[in-house]
Design a protein around this motif. Structure first.
Motif, PDB file in Angstrom:
ATOM      1  N   VAL A  63      -0.931   6.454  -9.499  1.00 19.99           N
ATOM      2  CA  VAL A  63      -0.716   5.546  -8.552  1.00 19.99           C
ATOM      3  C   VAL A  63      -1.991   5.195  -7.735  1.00 19.99           C
ATOM      4  CG1 VAL A  63       0.626   5.656  -6.457  1.00 19.99           C
ATOM      5  CG2 VAL A  63       1.380   6.884  -8.140  1.00 19.99           C
ATOM      6  N   ILE A  64      -2.232   3.594  -7.878  1.00 15.97           N
ATOM      7  CA  ILE A  64      -3.119   3.349  -7.078  1.00 15.97           C
ATOM      8  C   ILE A  64      -2.571   2.684  -5.590  1.00 15.97           C
ATOM      9  CG2 ILE A  64      -4.915   1.138  -7.246  1.00 15.97           C
ATOM     10  CD1 ILE A  64      -4.908   3.399  -9.617  1.00 15.97           C
ATOM     11  N   ILE A  65      -3.252   3.258  -4.729  1.00 16.18           N
ATOM     12  CA  ILE A  65      -2.969   2.862  -3.264  1.00 16.18           C
ATOM     13  C   ILE A  65      -3.864   1.523  -3.137  1.00 16.18           C
ATOM     14  CG2 ILE A  65      -3.109   3.162  -0.864  1.00 16.18           C
ATOM     15  CD1 ILE A  65      -1.110   5.050  -2.506  1.00 16.18           C
ATOM     16  N   LEU A  66      -3.066   0.349  -2.904  1.00 16.64           N
ATOM     17  CA  LEU A  66      -3.709  -1.058  -2.766  1.00 16.64           C
ATOM     18  C   LEU A  66      -2.801  -1.396  -1.300  1.00 16.64           C
ATOM     19  CD1 LEU A  66      -5.397  -3.076  -3.841  1.00 16.64           C
ATOM     20  CD2 LEU A  66      -3.310  -4.235  -4.946  1.00 16.64           C
ATOM     21  N   THR A  67      -3.736  -1.289  -0.368  1.00 19.06           N
ATOM     22  CA  THR A  67      -3.199  -1.647   1.132  1.00 19.06           C
ATOM     23  C   THR A  67      -4.247  -2.416   1.915  1.00 19.06           C
ATOM     24  OG1 THR A  67      -1.992  -0.415   2.743  1.00 19.06           O
ATOM     25  CG2 THR A  67      -3.871   0.761   1.900  1.00 19.06           C
ATOM     26  N   THR A  68      -3.634  -2.807   3.108  1.00 20.12           N
ATOM     27  CA  THR A  68      -4.605  -3.309   3.892  1.00 20.12           C
ATOM     28  C   THR A  68      -5.495  -2.446   4.910  1.00 20.12           C
ATOM     29  OG1 THR A  68      -2.795  -3.475   5.692  1.00 20.12           O
ATOM     30  CG2 THR A  68      -3.378  -5.642   4.265  1.00 20.12           C
ATOM     31  N   SER A  69      -4.941  -1.169   4.880  1.00 18.48           N
ATOM     32  CA  SER A  69      -5.496   0.050   5.629  1.00 18.48           C
ATOM     33  C   SER A  69      -6.857   0.330   5.122  1.00 18.48           C
ATOM     34  CB  SER A  69      -4.811   1.073   5.882  1.00 18.48           C
ATOM     35  OG  SER A  69      -5.404   2.147   6.571  1.00 18.48           O
ATOM     36  N   SER A  70      -7.964   0.583   6.231  1.00 17.57           N
ATOM     37  CA  SER A  70      -9.381   1.217   5.619  1.00 17.57           C
ATOM     38  C   SER A  70      -9.237   2.345   6.632  1.00 17.57           C
ATOM     39  CB  SER A  70     -10.370   0.257   5.643  1.00 17.57           C
ATOM     40  OG  SER A  70     -10.626  -0.129   7.045  1.00 17.57           O
TER      41      SER A  70
END
Length: 141
Positions: free
Chosen positions: A85-92
Protein backbone atom coordinates in the motif's frame (compact mmCIF):
# COMPACT_ATOMS: atom_id res chain seq x y z
CA UNK A 1 2.38 -14.80 -21.88
CA UNK A 2 3.40 -11.71 -19.94
CA UNK A 3 2.14 -11.41 -16.38
CA UNK A 4 -0.52 -8.80 -15.71
CA UNK A 5 -0.85 -6.82 -12.51
CA UNK A 6 -3.95 -5.35 -10.90
CA UNK A 7 -3.53 -1.87 -9.44
CA UNK A 8 -6.17 -0.26 -7.26
CA UNK A 9 -6.17 3.55 -7.34
CA UNK A 10 -8.03 4.98 -4.35
CA UNK A 11 -8.48 8.73 -4.73
CA UNK A 12 -11.47 11.04 -4.67
CA UNK A 13 -9.91 13.58 -7.07
CA UNK A 14 -10.89 12.80 -10.70
CA UNK A 15 -7.87 14.71 -12.06
CA UNK A 16 -5.44 12.66 -9.96
CA UNK A 17 -7.23 9.44 -10.95
CA UNK A 18 -6.81 10.39 -14.62
CA UNK A 19 -3.11 11.29 -14.29
CA UNK A 20 -2.30 8.10 -12.40
CA UNK A 21 -4.09 6.05 -15.06
CA UNK A 22 -2.10 7.82 -17.81
CA UNK A 23 1.17 6.89 -16.10
CA UNK A 24 0.20 3.21 -16.08
CA UNK A 25 -1.33 3.10 -19.54
CA UNK A 26 2.07 3.31 -21.25
CA UNK A 27 2.10 -0.43 -20.69
CA UNK A 28 -1.64 -0.97 -20.71
CA UNK A 29 -1.41 -4.65 -21.63
CA UNK A 30 0.50 -5.27 -18.40
CA UNK A 31 -1.92 -3.56 -15.97
CA UNK A 32 -5.53 -3.84 -14.97
CA UNK A 33 -6.49 -0.56 -13.30
CA UNK A 34 -9.37 -0.25 -10.86
CA UNK A 35 -10.51 2.99 -9.28
CA UNK A 36 -12.32 3.67 -6.03
CA UNK A 37 -13.38 7.22 -5.18
CA UNK A 38 -14.05 6.84 -1.47
CA UNK A 39 -13.35 4.59 1.48
CA UNK A 40 -16.69 2.77 1.36
CA UNK A 41 -16.22 1.94 -2.32
CA UNK A 42 -12.76 0.46 -1.79
CA UNK A 43 -13.89 -1.62 1.18
CA UNK A 44 -16.76 -3.02 -0.91
CA UNK A 45 -14.40 -3.79 -3.82
CA UNK A 46 -11.78 -5.62 -1.79
CA UNK A 47 -14.38 -7.80 -0.07
CA UNK A 48 -15.36 -9.25 -3.45
CA UNK A 49 -13.94 -12.80 -3.44
CA UNK A 50 -12.16 -12.62 -6.81
CA UNK A 51 -10.84 -9.07 -6.43
CA UNK A 52 -7.25 -9.01 -5.17
CA UNK A 53 -4.99 -6.15 -6.30
CA UNK A 54 -1.22 -6.45 -6.51
CA UNK A 55 -0.66 -2.83 -5.45
CA UNK A 56 -2.83 -0.13 -3.90
CA UNK A 57 -2.25 3.61 -4.29
CA UNK A 58 -4.20 5.14 -1.41
CA UNK A 59 -5.12 8.75 -0.71
CA UNK A 60 -5.70 9.59 2.96
CA UNK A 61 -8.29 12.34 2.68
CA UNK A 62 -11.46 10.73 1.36
CA UNK A 63 -15.15 10.85 2.17
CA UNK A 64 -16.96 8.26 4.32
CA UNK A 65 -13.98 6.13 5.40
CA UNK A 66 -10.56 7.78 5.53
CA UNK A 67 -7.46 6.33 3.98
CA UNK A 68 -6.29 5.44 7.48
CA UNK A 69 -9.45 3.37 8.01
CA UNK A 70 -8.90 1.57 4.71
CA UNK A 71 -5.20 1.00 5.48
CA UNK A 72 -5.95 -0.38 8.91
CA UNK A 73 -8.56 -2.77 7.48
CA UNK A 74 -6.17 -3.98 4.78
CA UNK A 75 -3.25 -4.61 7.08
CA UNK A 76 -5.41 -6.42 9.67
CA UNK A 77 -6.97 -8.66 7.02
CA UNK A 78 -5.18 -12.01 6.51
CA UNK A 79 -6.30 -11.97 2.86
CA UNK A 80 -5.01 -8.46 2.12
CA UNK A 81 -2.13 -7.78 4.53
CA UNK A 82 0.52 -8.78 1.96
CA UNK A 83 -0.60 -6.18 -0.61
CA UNK A 84 1.80 -3.23 -0.86
CA UNK A 85 0.00 0.00 0.00
CA UNK A 86 1.49 3.26 -1.20
CA UNK A 87 0.09 6.33 0.53
CA UNK A 88 -0.15 9.03 -2.13
CA UNK A 89 -1.67 12.10 -0.54
CA UNK A 90 -1.50 15.88 -0.34
CA UNK A 91 -0.54 15.70 3.33
CA UNK A 92 3.01 16.11 4.50
CA UNK A 93 2.11 16.29 8.20
CA UNK A 94 4.52 14.30 10.39
CA UNK A 95 1.58 12.85 12.35
CA UNK A 96 0.06 11.48 9.12
CA UNK A 97 3.39 9.96 8.08
CA UNK A 98 3.85 8.34 11.49
CA UNK A 99 0.31 6.97 11.61
CA UNK A 100 0.50 5.61 8.05
CA UNK A 101 3.65 3.65 8.82
CA UNK A 102 2.27 2.55 12.18
CA UNK A 103 -0.76 1.11 10.35
CA UNK A 104 1.52 -0.74 7.91
CA UNK A 105 1.92 1.48 4.83
CA UNK A 106 4.79 0.40 2.61
CA UNK A 107 5.58 3.92 1.41
CA UNK A 108 4.34 7.45 2.12
CA UNK A 109 4.58 10.00 -0.68
CA UNK A 110 3.26 13.54 -0.71
CA UNK A 111 1.65 14.29 -4.06
CA UNK A 112 3.67 16.73 -6.14
CA UNK A 113 2.07 20.05 -7.01
CA UNK A 114 2.10 19.75 -10.80
CA UNK A 115 0.34 17.28 -13.08
CA UNK A 116 3.60 16.56 -14.90
CA UNK A 117 5.42 15.74 -11.65
CA UNK A 118 2.58 13.45 -10.51
CA UNK A 119 2.68 11.54 -13.79
CA UNK A 120 6.47 11.18 -13.55
CA UNK A 121 6.23 10.03 -9.92
CA UNK A 122 3.70 7.33 -10.76
CA UNK A 123 5.87 6.10 -13.64
CA UNK A 124 8.73 5.69 -11.15
CA UNK A 125 6.44 3.81 -8.78
CA UNK A 126 5.38 1.55 -11.64
CA UNK A 127 8.98 0.76 -12.53
CA UNK A 128 9.99 0.15 -8.91
CA UNK A 129 7.07 -2.07 -7.88
CA UNK A 130 6.67 -4.03 -11.12
CA UNK A 131 10.16 -4.19 -12.60
CA UNK A 132 12.61 -3.97 -9.70
CA UNK A 133 10.78 -5.27 -6.62
CA UNK A 134 9.34 -8.74 -6.24
CA UNK A 135 5.72 -8.64 -5.15
CA UNK A 136 4.33 -11.44 -3.01
CA UNK A 137 1.05 -12.64 -4.50
CA UNK A 138 0.18 -15.19 -1.78
CA UNK A 139 -0.25 -17.85 -4.45
CA UNK A 140 -3.58 -16.38 -5.48
CA UNK A 141 -4.04 -15.90 -9.23
Amino acid sequence: MEQTYRVLIVDDDPDDQFLIKIAFEQESEKFILDIASDGNEVLTMIQTPLFLPDLILLDLNMPFVSGFGVLQYLKESPRHCHIPVIILTTSSQPDDVEQAYRFGANTFITKPSSHQELTRLVRHLRVYWFELATIYTAGIR
